[in-house]
Structures are given as C-alpha cells and as structure tokens.
Scaffold this active site. Structure first.
Site, PDB file in Angstrom:
ATOM      1  N   ASP A 158      -0.416   5.209   0.760  1.00  0.00           N
ATOM      2  CA  ASP A 158      -0.785   6.203   1.767  1.00  0.00           C
ATOM      3  C   ASP A 158      -0.860   5.567   3.152  1.00  0.00           C
ATOM      4  O   ASP A 158      -1.640   4.644   3.387  1.00  0.00           O
ATOM      5  CB  ASP A 158      -2.141   6.828   1.419  1.00  0.00           C
ATOM      6  CG  ASP A 158      -2.091   7.621   0.129  1.00  0.00           C
ATOM      7  OD1 ASP A 158      -1.469   8.694   0.123  1.00  0.00           O
ATOM      8  OD2 ASP A 158      -2.661   7.163  -0.878  1.00  0.00           O
ATOM      9  N   ASP A 179       0.856  -1.181   0.000  1.00  0.00           N
ATOM     10  CA  ASP A 179       0.000   0.000   0.000  1.00  0.00           C
ATOM     11  C   ASP A 179       0.900   1.241   0.000  1.00  0.00           C
ATOM     12  O   ASP A 179       2.098   1.158   0.312  1.00  0.00           O
ATOM     13  CB  ASP A 179      -0.875  -0.032   1.251  1.00  0.00           C
ATOM     14  CG  ASP A 179      -1.690   1.231   1.435  1.00  0.00           C
ATOM     15  OD1 ASP A 179      -2.460   1.565   0.515  1.00  0.00           O
ATOM     16  OD2 ASP A 179      -1.528   1.889   2.472  1.00  0.00           O
TER      17      ASP A 179
END
Length: 330
Positions: A15, A13
């Site tokens: 953010d 991932d």
C-alpha cells in the site's frame, strides 16, 4: 551501475508503494517486472490472505506472483503468538476471516466471545470492525488475555486518501484496557528477517513509502532502505525524520531502482544549496537548465538537515528556483 544491481532481492511494501486502493502506482509494475530479482511483498495489511494478495498483484500485471511471494503481518502475528502461548490455546481474532484461518492453521482454537476465556487476542485490520468487536476484545484482555497486533499503522492509504488504519483501532482497545499489544508487523524487524531468509537473501533492499514502518523496519533489520514518494511519508517528513527512520535512498517512484545509487542519496543536486540558520533549514540556488525539481532540492536539504545536531523546526527558500521547488513539497 544502478541501485537494482547492488542487491540480491527486493522486500517490497504494498500500500502506497506498489498500489493504492488496488490501483497500480505509476512505474511500479514495469519496474518490478524488469528487476529480475527474487522478491517478497512484506505488508502490514492483515485484512487479506496471501493468496488473495497474490491474485490482486497478478491482476495489475505482476504475472508471476504467488502466495509464496507474500508475507502479511497477520502471518507474523500468528507466529508471534505461537511463541508466547501453547498450541491449541483459545484465541479471539479481531480481523478478517482470512486472519482467523491463519490462526487455525497455526494450531489455535478460534473463539467468538470473551466468555470463552481466550488466552490471547489477535488484532488485525478489518473494514467491518465495529464497537461490538472492539468491546469483545477489551473484555477478553481485561480478563487476562495476551494482546497481539498485526501492525500499528495509524492510517491506510487508499484512492480517496488516508483511511483509518489498524493502529487507530488498536488505540481504542489500548485506551479501554491500558494494555499495549505486542506488534508483529513493521517497524519491527521480524518480518524483514523472515522474508530475507525465505529468499536465501544476504543483501536485500527494503522498499516502502512510510518512514515510521517500512523504513524504520528495514533499518532495524540492518538493511539498506529505499523510500518512494508515492504514499504516506512526504518531503517534510524526511526533513524532520529521526535517525532511525532515515532511508538510504530517496526516490520519486520505483522507477528510480534503475538510477545511479549516488544520485538517490542525500547530497547537493540541481544547483541547490542548503544551510542551517538557527532552527531553520534554508534552501537556495538552483540550476534553471536542470529545472527546479523538488526532489533535487530535497536531497540537497537532507544532507544538511540530517547532519544537524539541533532540531529543525522550519524550512525556508532563499531563491526563486528554491521557492518553486518547495511549492511542490508536501
């Protein structure tokens, strides 16, 4: 032996895991650059094109990153729509110009108004989205257009805190139309399957900060999952997590990719003990020589919390060191 040696790729991932508002999270860049593993950045943020994301990653020190290392939920949404409506169909894109470009590249005709009778609405995050755009989407959906969302994240972690995410914008359209979109992003498994296939990976590790998207998505895809406590989901979220959102490993940061695997799993650590008293999780003990580390108390607590067959509604410390550890929980 370390976690990194147990897998043949990383599905990361962005953010809250690698960066926050464009600023690199501590230990992220050095940990990724040292991994030596094939990797894919799998992100629910649909506001930026893969090429732009890759450039941003190079800017923070991930020098070898190209657009081929990035899979966005906007790409996944276009693929999902292509499975439901014919190529060449008109679509209204509620999102950035890069999302509109992806839709065109997928063979759709992008239109600017519900009056053009689009067959679908594609909805991704765009900081510029306002009432007029949301209303146009609602008009199209009420007229029969299918509704696809890049993701349903309620918040987006930025430097100043949690900003409005795409899911919160989607909620407004759903409230106005009564139509819930098909979501292409996490926590669905599709992006994880596609990323692993692109890397020819048979044993990937899914890495993220959100239990309800990154971890749930990796779990749904049948992969081991690695949660970092650098983003949205915190200590208490883990205690109360439903089985579908429980990670394989609980890490302070990406630096823990180089820790021994067993040390990152739920289990007794740091001299702490845990028990269930009714609906309360009680943490006690603690080894002063090791320091009352909050994450050691957490992993100790999770072994009992996740084995409990009844809901836990409270967490209580029953020793001075446990109380010190819980002060740093969030």
């Amino acid at each position: 032996m370390s976690v990194i040696t147990e897998y043949d790729s990383l599905l990361l991932d962005l953010d809250g895991t690698v960066y926050e508002g464009g600023r690199a999270i501590e230990h992220a860049v050095s940990s990724i650059n040292s991994s030596g593993l094939p990797l894919m950045y799998v992100t629910n943020n649909a506001s930026r094109a893969p090429e732009v994301v890759a450039e941003q990653l190079r800017d923070i020190g991930l020098d070898q990153t190209t657009a081929e290392h990035v899979m966005t939920s906007a790409q996944a949404a276009c693929q999902m729509a292509a499975e439901k409506i014919p190529v060449g169909s008109r679509v209204y894109v509620l999102g950035t110009e890069s999302f509109r470009d992806l839709a065109r590249n997928a063979g759709f005709e992008v239109v600017d108004s519900a009056d053009d009778q689009p067959q679908a609405v594609l909805h991704g995050h765009n900081p510029e989205t306002g009432w007029a755009q949301l209303s146009e989407a609602a008009l199209a959906i009420n007229a029969g257009a299918q509704y696809f969302a890049s993701n349903l994240d309620s918040t987006l972690p930025m430097e100043r805190g949690r900003h409005i995410g795409n899911g919160s914008m989607v909620a407004a359209v759903t409230h106005a139309t009564g139509v819930t979109p098909l979501s292409a992003g996490k926590p669905g498994p599709a992006m994880f399957y596609a990323a692993a296939a692109a890397l020819n990976s048979t044993k990937p590790l899914a890495v993220g900060d959100r239990l309800d998207t990154d971890i749930a998505g990796g779990n749904a895809a049948g992969m081991d999952t690695f949660q970092v406590l650098t983003g949205v989901s915190g200590f208490y979220d883990l205690v109360y997590a439903v089985p579908e959102q429980r990670p394989t490993y609980i890490a302070a940061s990406l630096q823990d990719l180089y820790s021994e695997p067993g040390s990152l799993r739920p289990g007794s650590q740091g001299g702490f003990k845990a028990l269930i008293d009714g609906a309360t999780l009680v943490i006690s003990g603690g080894d002063s020589s090791a320091g009352p580390t909050p994450i050691a108390a957490l992993r100790t607590a999770l072994e009992k919390a996740w084995a409990s067959t009844s809901p836990i509604t409270d967490v209580r410390a029953d020793s001075e060191l446990a109380a010190q550890a819980l002060k740093n929980w969030w």
